[in-house]
Design an enzyme around this catalytic site. Structure first.
Site: not given
Length: 282
Positions: A47, A85, A115, A117, A184
């Site tokens: 982010s 991330d 992390k 996704e 999320e």
């Protein structure tokens, strides 16, 4: 000496029904502040591409950018468990590349884990990373790196079939060895059911109070970023206007020659000042 939070601490919190706290941080001073608040975990999220670097999405973020910010956070945080991330295309193409990039987050970035996704399709990469001794936090539901495929920033799991798929993804990530999963933009009832059915902690962001923990992007929490404001964000402070007001006051004082004042300047010893003035007059 400050006690470092570990994966075991996070698992014990879930087992004991104690909520887990997570915030993002991207630099040394904010990492220090988050640590001072005794937040359990810090996510150096991709982010940062949007809230720090000004990209329109997280997709352009590079490994070099992520490692740069991870290093700063690692210098500032002593207590929190640190999660780096993995950016878009640093783990999707090849398991070997995924392991190498994940290793860089620990070796160069100073992180405790990574992390990434994705659901079942990411299991081979996750298993390879974990086999190399690197802890992995999963992330399902709305996965921002795949927002183009998902049709934008949309809530996931709203149909029964989609909710079942999310549960199956969560179970697959648990079986692959993830120490936890971020959920999320998932309906609260779905996230709560996933949290009850899996043994590892869930961290919610827009997924209701039934998760084992909660995470927010620091700039959203502080009201510093206004380009994208999801419904699930709660602003705990509105610092954007406070900061602008401070800048405006600085500009006005400089223009009016009110800053710097006497207390903001340095002086010479009287005899040295006089010697200097005498030299100027010669």
């Amino acid at each position: 000496m400050t006690k470092k939070t570990t994966i075991l601490d996070l698992q014990n919190k879930k087992n004991n029904g104690q909520p887990i706290t997570m915030l993002t941080a991207y630099d040394y001073p904010t990492a220090q502040l988050v640590d001072a608040a005794e937040i359990d975990t810090i996510l150096v999220g991709d982010s940062l591409g949007m809230v720090v670097l000004g990209y329109k999405s997280t997709v352009p973020v590079t490994m070099a950018e992520m490692l740069h910010h991870c290093q700063a956070v690692a210098r500032g945080a002593q207590r929190a468990f640190l999660i780096g991330d993995m950016p878009f295309m640093s783990y999707q193409a090849d398991s070997g590349e995924a392991v190498r990039n994940a290793g860089r987050f620990l070796k160069e970035g100073g992180m405790d884990s990574v992390k990434l996704e994705g659901g079942r399709e990411m299991v081979p990469a996750i298993k390879a990373i974990i086999a190399a001794g690197i802890p992995v936090l999963g992330h399902i539901g709305l996965t921002p790196q795949s927002q183009s495929k998902l049709g934008g920033y949309r809530v996931q799991g709203r149909t029964a079939a989609a909710a079942i798929e999310l549960l199956e993804d969560a179970l697959a990530l648990q079986d692959a060895g993830c120490f936890g999963i971020v959920l999320e933009a998932v309906p609260a009832v779905v996230a709560a059911e996933i949290s009850q059915r899996i043994e590892i902690p869930t961290i919610g962001i827009g997924a209701g109070a039934g998760c084992d923990g909660q995470v927010l992007v620091l700039h959203d929490l502080l009201g510093l970023y206004d380009r994208l404001q999801p419904r699930f964000v709660k602003q705990y402070a509105s610092l954007r206007q406070t900061i602008i007001d401070a800048f405006l006051t600085f500009r006005a004082e400089v223009n009016q020659r009110d800053f710097p004042a006497h207390e903001h300047t340095y002086a010479m010893k009287a005899e040295e000042e006089q010697a200097f003035l005498n030299w100027l007059e010669e």
